[in-house]
Scaffold this motif. Structure first.
Motif, PDB file in Angstrom:
ATOM      1  N   ASP A  74       6.720  14.749 -11.566  1.00 57.93           N
ATOM      2  CA  ASP A  74       5.300  14.641 -11.891  1.00 57.93           C
ATOM      3  C   ASP A  74       4.738  13.259 -11.588  1.00 57.93           C
ATOM      4  OD1 ASP A  74       6.842  13.440 -13.834  1.00 57.93           O
ATOM      5  OD2 ASP A  74       5.492  13.968 -15.490  1.00 57.93           O
ATOM      6  N   ALA A  75       5.477  12.462 -10.807  1.00 61.97           N
ATOM      7  CA  ALA A  75       5.034  11.100 -10.513  1.00 61.97           C
ATOM      8  C   ALA A  75       4.122  11.075  -9.296  1.00 61.97           C
ATOM      9  CB  ALA A  75       6.241  10.187 -10.286  1.00 61.97           C
ATOM     10  N   PRO A  76       3.029  10.327  -9.356  1.00 56.19           N
ATOM     11  CA  PRO A  76       2.162  10.213  -8.178  1.00 56.19           C
ATOM     12  C   PRO A  76       2.837   9.417  -7.073  1.00 56.19           C
ATOM     13  CG  PRO A  76       1.436   8.712  -9.905  1.00 56.19           C
ATOM     14  CD  PRO A  76       2.519   9.564 -10.505  1.00 56.19           C
ATOM     15  N   ARG A  77       2.485   9.730  -5.832  1.00 58.72           N
ATOM     16  CA  ARG A  77       3.030   9.023  -4.675  1.00 58.72           C
ATOM     17  C   ARG A  77       1.973   8.078  -4.120  1.00 58.72           C
ATOM     18  NH1 ARG A  77       7.422  11.684  -2.258  1.00 58.72           N
ATOM     19  NH2 ARG A  77       8.596  12.772  -3.886  1.00 58.72           N
ATOM     20  N   TYR A  78       2.387   6.888  -3.749  1.00 57.64           N
ATOM     21  CA  TYR A  78       1.482   5.897  -3.176  1.00 57.64           C
ATOM     22  C   TYR A  78       2.093   5.334  -1.903  1.00 57.64           C
ATOM     23  CZ  TYR A  78      -0.508   5.966  -7.899  1.00 57.64           C
ATOM     24  OH  TYR A  78      -1.053   6.360  -9.089  1.00 57.64           O
ATOM     25  N   PRO A  79       1.261   4.955  -0.949  1.00 56.92           N
ATOM     26  CA  PRO A  79       1.777   4.295   0.255  1.00 56.92           C
ATOM     27  C   PRO A  79       2.469   2.985  -0.129  1.00 56.92           C
ATOM     28  CG  PRO A  79      -0.507   4.979   0.566  1.00 56.92           C
ATOM     29  CD  PRO A  79      -0.202   5.151  -0.884  1.00 56.92           C
ATOM     30  N   PRO A  80       3.473   2.577   0.648  1.00 55.21           N
ATOM     31  CA  PRO A  80       4.205   1.344   0.334  1.00 55.21           C
ATOM     32  C   PRO A  80       3.306   0.125   0.159  1.00 55.21           C
ATOM     33  CG  PRO A  80       5.350   2.569   2.037  1.00 55.21           C
ATOM     34  CD  PRO A  80       4.059   3.276   1.803  1.00 55.21           C
ATOM     35  N   GLU A  81       2.255   0.004   0.977  1.00 54.68           N
ATOM     36  CA  GLU A  81       1.388  -1.170   0.879  1.00 54.68           C
ATOM     37  C   GLU A  81       0.638  -1.202  -0.444  1.00 54.68           C
ATOM     38  OE1 GLU A  81       1.400  -3.800   2.701  1.00 54.68           O
ATOM     39  OE2 GLU A  81       2.988  -2.854   3.869  1.00 54.68           O
ATOM     40  N   GLU A  82       0.248  -0.022  -0.959  1.00 50.27           N
ATOM     41  CA  GLU A  82      -0.432   0.033  -2.251  1.00 50.27           C
ATOM     42  C   GLU A  82       0.526  -0.352  -3.376  1.00 50.27           C
ATOM     43  OE1 GLU A  82      -2.657   3.496  -3.209  1.00 50.27           O
ATOM     44  OE2 GLU A  82      -3.610   3.628  -1.232  1.00 50.27           O
ATOM     45  N   LEU A  83       1.771   0.126  -3.292  1.00 43.91           N
ATOM     46  CA  LEU A  83       2.759  -0.249  -4.298  1.00 43.91           C
ATOM     47  C   LEU A  83       3.060  -1.736  -4.228  1.00 43.91           C
ATOM     48  CD1 LEU A  83       5.339   2.695  -4.178  1.00 43.91           C
ATOM     49  CD2 LEU A  83       3.796   2.099  -6.052  1.00 43.91           C
ATOM     50  N   ARG A  84       3.169  -2.272  -3.034  1.00 50.82           N
ATOM     51  CA  ARG A  84       3.447  -3.700  -2.886  1.00 50.82           C
ATOM     52  C   ARG A  84       2.338  -4.537  -3.529  1.00 50.82           C
ATOM     53  NH1 ARG A  84       4.431  -3.580   1.949  1.00 50.82           N
ATOM     54  NH2 ARG A  84       6.695  -3.718   1.948  1.00 50.82           N
ATOM     55  N   VAL A  95      12.515  -2.698  -3.335  1.00 48.77           N
ATOM     56  CA  VAL A  95      11.975  -1.834  -4.387  1.00 48.77           C
ATOM     57  C   VAL A  95      12.018  -0.386  -3.923  1.00 48.77           C
ATOM     58  CG1 VAL A  95       9.913  -1.232  -5.720  1.00 48.77           C
ATOM     59  CG2 VAL A  95      10.504  -3.637  -5.347  1.00 48.77           C
ATOM     60  N   ALA A  96      12.503   0.491  -4.804  1.00 52.83           N
ATOM     61  CA  ALA A  96      12.537   1.923  -4.525  1.00 52.83           C
ATOM     62  C   ALA A  96      11.780   2.661  -5.616  1.00 52.83           C
ATOM     63  CB  ALA A  96      13.982   2.424  -4.448  1.00 52.83           C
ATOM     64  N   ALA A  97      10.774   3.433  -5.226  1.00 48.60           N
ATOM     65  CA  ALA A  97      10.004   4.236  -6.173  1.00 48.60           C
ATOM     66  C   ALA A  97      10.706   5.574  -6.345  1.00 48.60           C
ATOM     67  CB  ALA A  97       8.582   4.432  -5.672  1.00 48.60           C
TER      68      ALA A  97
END
Length: 207
Positions: A147-157, A140-142
């Protein structure tokens, strides 16, 4: 990502020494940047099947503010890895009504790079579920929209309910280097998952 173009015809045709090809799918919902990513990586002018969104599609197709076109079949690009091997990129259409095409587009693919937009993560659920149903391994690639918020990979997972070993990376689909890094992350994942078998890309994709 390095490429070796044919010396003739401006790289439009493959070198005569190429013997094998591999296939990667670029998947994601509408407007997530699949067409842009393939365009940033492809050594040839990419094939695009974009059509104008019309009123006839209202109630059937998804719509996004400022987006006037949608992919209706696929995007296609090419990366010559070395004098013997070429990588083909197939981009899926994002509209749910085209999901039946995915079975054909993913046939024979080593895996998929699934793009998501952190402003609307819910749009990626059906895409990831469809890849799982098709049995296609993916990373998965964010995509980094301004204007998109950034999240740590673990939060996205966790938010996307992914398996612990599914790679999650940030990516700017407009940037060739960033797109290549995301692609390499997928290839590394496929190689690790296939061990002790040897991935066809293991010795071809630069770090």
């Amino acid at each position: 990502m390095a490429s070796v173009n044919s010396e003739h015809n401006g790289g439009r045709y493959l070198p005569p020494t190429v013997r094998t090809s591999v296939k990667i799918v670029i998947a994601g919902p509408l407007g997530v940047g699949k067409t842009t990513l393939i365009g940033s990586l492809s050594e040839i002018p990419p094939l695009r099947t974009e059509e104008t969104m019309t009123q006839a599609g209202q109630g059937v197709d998804e719509a996004l503010p400022g987006k006037a076109t949608t992919t209706v079949a696929m995007d296609f690009g090419r990366i010559t890895l070395n004098s013997r091997r070429v990588l083909y990129l197939f981009g899926t259409p994002g509209q749910p009504r085209f999901f039946p095409l995915w079975r054909h587009l993913t046939h024979g693919a080593l895996g998929a790079l699934a793009l998501v937009d952190t402003r609307r993560l819910e749009a990626g659920f059906d895409v990831l579920g469809h890849l799982e149903d098709l049995g296609v391994p993916f990373a998965v690639a964010a995509n980094a929209f301004p204007d998109a918020p950034r999240y740590p990979p673990e939060e996205l997972r966790e938010a996307l309910d992914l398996l612990p070993d599914t790679p999650v990376v940030d990516c700017d689909a407009r940037d060739r280097t960033s797109s290549a890094r995301a692609l390499v992350t997928l290839v590394d994942h496929l190689y690790t998952a296939a061990a002790p078998l040897t991935s066809p890309l293991a010795q071809e994709t630069p770090a």
